[in-house]
Design an enzyme around this catalytic site. Structure first.
Site, PDB file in Angstrom:
ATOM      1  N   SER A 402       0.838  -1.192   0.000  1.00 21.28           N
ATOM      2  CA  SER A 402       0.000   0.000   0.000  1.00 21.28           C
ATOM      3  C   SER A 402       0.879   1.250   0.000  1.00 21.28           C
ATOM      4  O   SER A 402       1.982   1.227   0.537  1.00 21.28           O
ATOM      5  CB  SER A 402      -0.865  -0.028   1.262  1.00 21.28           C
ATOM      6  OG  SER A 402      -1.993   0.788   1.101  1.00 21.28           O
ATOM      7  N   PRO A 403       0.383   2.337  -0.579  1.00 23.46           N
ATOM      8  CA  PRO A 403       1.196   3.557  -0.562  1.00 23.46           C
ATOM      9  C   PRO A 403       1.441   4.031   0.868  1.00 23.46           C
ATOM     10  O   PRO A 403       0.515   4.090   1.664  1.00 23.46           O
ATOM     11  CB  PRO A 403       0.328   4.572  -1.322  1.00 23.46           C
ATOM     12  CG  PRO A 403      -1.042   3.991  -1.355  1.00 23.46           C
ATOM     13  CD  PRO A 403      -0.880   2.518  -1.271  1.00 23.46           C
ATOM     14  N   CYS A 405       3.724   7.029   2.978  1.00 21.73           N
ATOM     15  CA  CYS A 405       4.688   8.126   3.095  1.00 21.73           C
ATOM     16  C   CYS A 405       5.818   7.719   4.024  1.00 21.73           C
ATOM     17  O   CYS A 405       5.582   7.182   5.104  1.00 21.73           O
ATOM     18  CB  CYS A 405       4.016   9.338   3.711  1.00 21.73           C
ATOM     19  SG  CYS A 405       3.033  10.242   2.544  1.00 21.73           S
ATOM     20  N   GLN A 480       1.829   6.867  -7.000  1.00 21.26           N
ATOM     21  CA  GLN A 480       0.636   7.547  -6.450  1.00 21.26           C
ATOM     22  C   GLN A 480       0.906   9.046  -6.479  1.00 21.26           C
ATOM     23  O   GLN A 480       1.838   9.532  -5.832  1.00 21.26           O
ATOM     24  CB  GLN A 480       0.340   7.102  -5.019  1.00 21.26           C
ATOM     25  CG  GLN A 480      -1.007   7.679  -4.542  1.00 21.26           C
ATOM     26  CD  GLN A 480      -1.302   7.450  -3.064  1.00 21.26           C
ATOM     27  OE1 GLN A 480      -0.533   7.881  -2.216  1.00 21.26           O
ATOM     28  NE2 GLN A 480      -2.403   6.777  -2.759  1.00 21.26           N
ATOM     29  N   TYR A 561      -7.170  14.912   1.326  1.00 19.42           N
ATOM     30  CA  TYR A 561      -6.225  15.753   0.596  1.00 19.42           C
ATOM     31  C   TYR A 561      -6.984  16.543  -0.469  1.00 19.42           C
ATOM     32  O   TYR A 561      -8.210  16.499  -0.523  1.00 19.42           O
ATOM     33  CB  TYR A 561      -5.083  14.888   0.034  1.00 19.42           C
ATOM     34  CG  TYR A 561      -4.277  14.245   1.140  1.00 19.42           C
ATOM     35  CD1 TYR A 561      -3.618  15.038   2.087  1.00 19.42           C
ATOM     36  CD2 TYR A 561      -4.205  12.863   1.288  1.00 19.42           C
ATOM     37  CE1 TYR A 561      -2.896  14.468   3.135  1.00 19.42           C
ATOM     38  CE2 TYR A 561      -3.484  12.292   2.334  1.00 19.42           C
ATOM     39  CZ  TYR A 561      -2.841  13.094   3.258  1.00 19.42           C
ATOM     40  OH  TYR A 561      -2.139  12.536   4.300  1.00 19.42           O
ATOM     41  N   ARG A 609      -7.614   6.293  -5.664  1.00 21.59           N
ATOM     42  CA  ARG A 609      -7.869   5.937  -4.260  1.00 21.59           C
ATOM     43  C   ARG A 609      -8.973   6.845  -3.724  1.00 21.59           C
ATOM     44  O   ARG A 609      -8.919   8.059  -3.889  1.00 21.59           O
ATOM     45  CB  ARG A 609      -6.601   6.072  -3.415  1.00 21.59           C
ATOM     46  CG  ARG A 609      -6.832   5.672  -1.967  1.00 21.59           C
ATOM     47  CD  ARG A 609      -5.551   5.466  -1.185  1.00 21.59           C
ATOM     48  NE  ARG A 609      -5.405   4.048  -0.896  1.00 21.59           N
ATOM     49  CZ  ARG A 609      -4.725   3.558   0.158  1.00 21.59           C
ATOM     50  NH1 ARG A 609      -4.118   4.351   0.990  1.00 21.59           N
ATOM     51  NH2 ARG A 609      -4.660   2.261   0.363  1.00 21.59           N
ATOM     52  N   GLY A 702      -0.427  -2.272   4.271  1.00 20.07           N
ATOM     53  CA  GLY A 702       0.466  -1.155   4.578  1.00 20.07           C
ATOM     54  C   GLY A 702       1.415  -1.526   5.694  1.00 20.07           C
ATOM     55  O   GLY A 702       2.546  -1.973   5.456  1.00 20.07           O
ATOM     56  N   ARG A 703       0.932  -1.399   6.925  1.00 24.90           N
ATOM     57  CA  ARG A 703       1.800  -1.609   8.093  1.00 24.90           C
ATOM     58  C   ARG A 703       2.490  -2.975   8.108  1.00 24.90           C
ATOM     59  O   ARG A 703       3.676  -3.041   8.440  1.00 24.90           O
ATOM     60  CB  ARG A 703       1.019  -1.347   9.377  1.00 24.90           C
ATOM     61  CG  ARG A 703       0.727   0.144   9.544  1.00 24.90           C
ATOM     62  CD  ARG A 703      -0.360   0.395  10.551  1.00 24.90           C
ATOM     63  NE  ARG A 703      -1.630  -0.189  10.128  1.00 24.90           N
ATOM     64  CZ  ARG A 703      -2.700  -0.292  10.883  1.00 24.90           C
ATOM     65  NH1 ARG A 703      -2.655   0.122  12.130  1.00 24.90           N
ATOM     66  NH2 ARG A 703      -3.821  -0.805  10.412  1.00 24.90           N
TER      67      ARG A 703
END
Ligand SMILES: Cc1cc2nc3c(=O)[nH]c(=O)nc-3n(C[C@H](O)[C@H](O)[C@H](O)COP(=O)(O)OP(=O)(O)OC[C@H]3O[C@@H](n4cnc5c(N)ncnc54)[C@H](O)[C@@H]3O)c2cc1C
Ligand SMILES: Cc1cc2nc3c(=O)[nH]c(=O)nc-3n(C[C@H](O)[C@H](O)[C@H](O)COP(=O)(O)O)c2cc1C
Length: 773
Positions: A402-403, A405, A480, A561, A609, A702-703
């Site tokens: 997963s994207p 940051c 992304q 966002y 997304r 993700g995590r």
């Protein structure tokens, strides 16, 4: 001690029994408005685990109840002329009437006073009681009387249902999904004693009306059901007993205790019948009450009740939306029925119904083959390792990074950390990897550490990463692209997520001038010039992304966002063509999508997304997400990446395992677009369960990927599915494959050995004729 119990249903009677056992001196009276054998309903169902509990608390009633029981192990799913049976479930049924008679007899035996035909309308007659148990059922008069205190929340669900009975014998818990000229009907049926089965019929309100059931008498509606399910009933009649059609009320009460009064059973909370738990919850409430008595009862019992209610709610929603799956392959449909409430999974079914899971795998592989892949249909790999094609991009498996940051770029340039980060996860075996939100301009960044793609230096750095991924792995890498909007100019994650920068910030823009925190910068409302500028930045970054060699492009329209700020009514209060209706709010994100799509090569796919819900009343919810996905679908999107929330600060997300997956399921199967789901998915078992049930086409983690770059490699070893590996690492791959298959076998053997026999298995063994010597 004096205890008054209002209501002689399973909750009231079992509480009387257990409290009397615990305090033989207590004076306990049950007040029941009906006659002793005047009971509605047909069978009740308990799992083996519930029966274990009953055995522990009151062996005599347990023994009598289980003597009367019908046992079964299988669940059978009938759908479009097929039947799929899955074993190992361990359930029992008995007649509700018989259950109540047994509990009454046992209560009397212990010295409880039972007063029938006693309708209690005022509890003040029990002023001398130390404890008043309010077990007066789903329409509890006393819960309503003290509504301000108990604060019940009643959610009347849309589907109609009716309980009926039949003489039809059944050897499995049976679900029948029946297409009719009016729409779908569902039967949930099980045998509860010789020659008697319970039949709960369910349908949506529209089908109910079209089938002319409105206003029919009990008998007439039973006749209509008998016509619809006649092919299965084999001439057996449907029986009625207060078999009115109703809407199921999901009830949750904020408080369960008021002074010396305690709510018990359906009076306090309901659980949908599709997981067969009303009577179980009622009797287990009685156990909890006797364990804890009034002051501790609510505290000790709430978590368990809410867990069962949650599973029941998830199951209920599945049945309400059965139309989403109506055109599924029957075996995939049956897998969806089995796994609807999260407790049963792909691995779990592999242990107890391996042939069924092989069929599920084969059906999945067949769909993959229909999409042009030459995959093995005979011995297919699990869904997680089946390939997927989006436009010309072919993914080797369905696991996605997963994207995320990393907040580690300098002036938007990804550095060595990023090369190692993306490089190792690609080598680790994921089919697809998305970059972190990469910002289209300097002032589009969330934080000073965010990556960007607006200049040559950034482009060169990303090219190095993409080249590494392509040269050393089979993973595809998607870019992304995003703009932070009102969440821009904030601190690095570990210095205060979404908190405004104290120095070195920049001006922010958004759909409307609404700050994120009260002390955040107030963003400037975008005018047409700003919208054109940002759109051009997206296009320029898209072109640079293509030059870098990225395989896919994802437009970030989620998490509050910039583009998301247009979509949600909570952050868009504009009065021009870009505010107001959802169609208007989507206008700018769709414009940006169209412009980037035009700049992105036609053979490469694009995803978007979205936040499928804002988790706030009045914000985006599941149905809006379907409309949003449809709009992007019409504009040519190939995949919707279904996330949720992060739009506003005061959201109330409901977390849990796979908590966003229901939104992916809804979007995928209503808007008919491919989806990727994400959110607290941590195991390959969950990934296979989600994919096989048709809840998503790709699954992002993700995590879990932050701490385990080789998540997919290890899963491949576990399932024995081949996976690409750079030659440098082959000895490691060979070792893990060798060990994993053996470890898994050992683990499964242990699980099988450690699993207690179900009551159905024990009964079958006890009645098996002895083999001749
Ligand atoms: C029509 C119908 C059929 C059902 N059939 C089944 C089934 O076949 N299988 C199954 O598992 N579940 C069935 N259920 C659900 C199941 O009955 C409940 O989940 C379970 O019985 C809950 O137990 P309880 O003791 O909390 O409530 P209940 O069983 O509803 O018991 C409450 C009792 O309180 C009595 N009462 C209410 N108010 C007063 C008052 N003021 N004074 C005195 N007495 C009062 C009622 O007469 C009733 O006997 C059915 C529900 C309905 C509505
Ligand atoms: C450190 C971190 C950074 C994230 N950055 C992004 C991001 O740049 N873009 C995005 O769309 N989601 C981002 N997310 C959300 C994740 O992609 C994912 O949706 C979320 O973590 C839930 O999945 P999980 O439970 O598997 O972690 C981020 C999450 C974390 C934990």
């Amino acid at each position: 001690m004096k205890i008054a119990i209002i209501g002689g249903g399973p909750a009231g009677l079992y509480a009387a029994i257990l409290l009397k056992k615990q305090r033989p001196q207590a004076e306990i009276t049950v007040h029941e408005r009906n006659r002793a054998d005047d009971t509605f309903g047909f069978g009740v169902v308990f799992s083996d685990a519930t029966l274990d509990n009953f055995e522990k608390y009151d062996p005599p009633s347990y023994r009598r109840i289980t003597q009367e029981f019908a046992y079964w192990d299988d669940i059978a799913v009938h759908f479009r002329g097929t039947v799929h049976r899955v074993g190992g479930n361990g359930f029992c049924g008995c007649s509700r009437r018989m259950l109540l008679l047994i509990l009454q007899e046992r209560a009397r035996e212990l010295g409880v006073t039972l007063l029938f035909e006693t309708d209690i309308d005022d509890e003040s007659r029990f002023t001398d009681a130390d404890l008043v148990v309010l077990a007066d059922g789903i329409n509890s008069r006393f819960r309503e009387k003290y509504v301000d205190h108990f604060q019940p929340e009643v959610d009347l669900r849309s589907n109609k249902f009716a309980w009926m009975g039949s003489t039809k014998p059944l050897d499995a818990f049976t679900f029948i999904f029946q297409e009719t000229e009016w729409g779908p009907f569902i039967a949930h049926a099980y045998q509860y004693e010789t020659g008697r089965s319970t039949w709960i019929f369910e349908t949506d309100a529209e089908t109910f009306a079209k089938a002319g059931l409105e206003g029919l008498h009990e008998r007439q509606s039973a006749d209509r059901m008998a016509e619809i399910f006649g092919w299965f009933l084999d001439g057996h009649p449907l029986l009625t007993n207060r078999s009115m059609w109703r809407n199921f009320p999901m009830i949750r009460s904020r408080r369960w205790v008021k002074g010396n009064m305690v709510l018990l059973g359906d009076a306090k909370a309901t659980a949908h019948f599709s997981i067969g738990s009303g009577t179980k919850l009622a009797m287990e409430d009685a156990i909890a009450l006797s364990d804890a008595m009034a002051q501790k009862y609510e505290h000790g019992r709430r978590e368990e009740v809410e867990k069962t209610q949650h599973a029941a709610d998830v199951s209920l929603v599945w049945f309400e939306h059965v139309d989403r799956f109506w055109d599924f392959d029957p075996v995939q449909f049956a897998f969806g029925v089995m796994t609807r409430a999260k407790a049963i999974t792909y691995d779990n079914l592999t242990l107890r119904a391996p042939e069924f899971v092989r069929e599920v795998d084969r059906a999945f592989a067949k769909q993959v083959r229909a999409n042009g892949f030459d995959v093995d249909l005979d011995k297919p790999v699990p869904p997680m390792f089946q390939p997927l094609k989006l436009r010309e991009m072919e993914l080797k498996n369905r696991a996605v990074v997963s994207p995320m940051c990393m907040y580690s770029a300098k002036e938007g340039v990804p550095g060595d950390f990023h090369l190692v980060h993306y490089g190792s996860r690609a080598i680790g075996g994921a089919g697809l990897m998305l970059t972190e939100m990469t910002c289209v301009g300097r002032d589009a960044r969330i934080t000073p550490g965010c990556t960007g793609l607006w200049n040559d230096e950034q482009q060169a750095a990303w090219t190095r990463i993409v080249d590494f991924v392509h040269a050393n792995s089979a993973a595809k890498i998607g870019l992304q692209l995003g703009h932070a909007g009102r969440k821009g100019a904030t601190r690095l994650m570990w210095e205060g997520m979404d908190r405004p920068l104290e120095q070195g910030g920049w001006d922010t823009v958004s759909a409307s001038p609404i700050p994120y925190f009260p002390d955040s910068q107030v963003p400037r409302e975008m005018d047409r010039t700003a919208m054109d500028r940002v759109k051009a930045e997206f296009v320029a970054a898209t072109e640079r992304g293509n030059a870098c060699g990225f395989d896919m492009l994802e437009l970030h329209c989620a998490h509050g966002y910039l583009l998301a700020s247009f979509i949600s009514p909570l952050t868009n209060t504009r009065s021009d063509d870009y505010g107001g209706t959802l169609a208007n709010r989507l206008r700018y994100p769709l414009e940006v999508f169209a412009a980037t799509r035009a700049a992105w090569p036609a053979h490469k796919p694009m995803s978007v997304r979205i936040s499928a819900t804002d988790w706030v009343e009045g914000g985006i919810a599941g149905d809006d997400a379907v409309a949003i996905a449809r709009a992007f679908g019409e504009a040519g999107v190939d995949l919707i990446d279904v996330s949720t929330g992060q739009t506003v600060r005061d959201a109330q997300p409901v977390y849990g395992r796979m908590f966003q997956t229901p939104f992916s399921e809804q979007v995928r199967n209503e808007a008919r677009v491919a989806t990727m789901c994400v959110g607290n998915i941590t195991t390959s078992d969950q990934i296979n369960t989600i994919l096989a049930a048709g809840r998503a086409d790709l699954v992002a983690l993700g995590r879990p990927h932050l701490v385990d770059p080789s998540f997919t490699m290890r899963a491949a070893a576990r399932y024995g599915a081949d996976i690409a590996c750079p030659p440098q690492y082959l000895p490691g791959k060979e070792q893990i494959f060798r060990n994993s298959v053996r470890d898994r076998q050992d683990f499964d053997d242990l699980k099988i050995k450690g699993k207690p026999k179900t009551r159905a298995e024990l009964k079958a063994e006890a009645t098996k004729p002895l083999a001749a010597e």
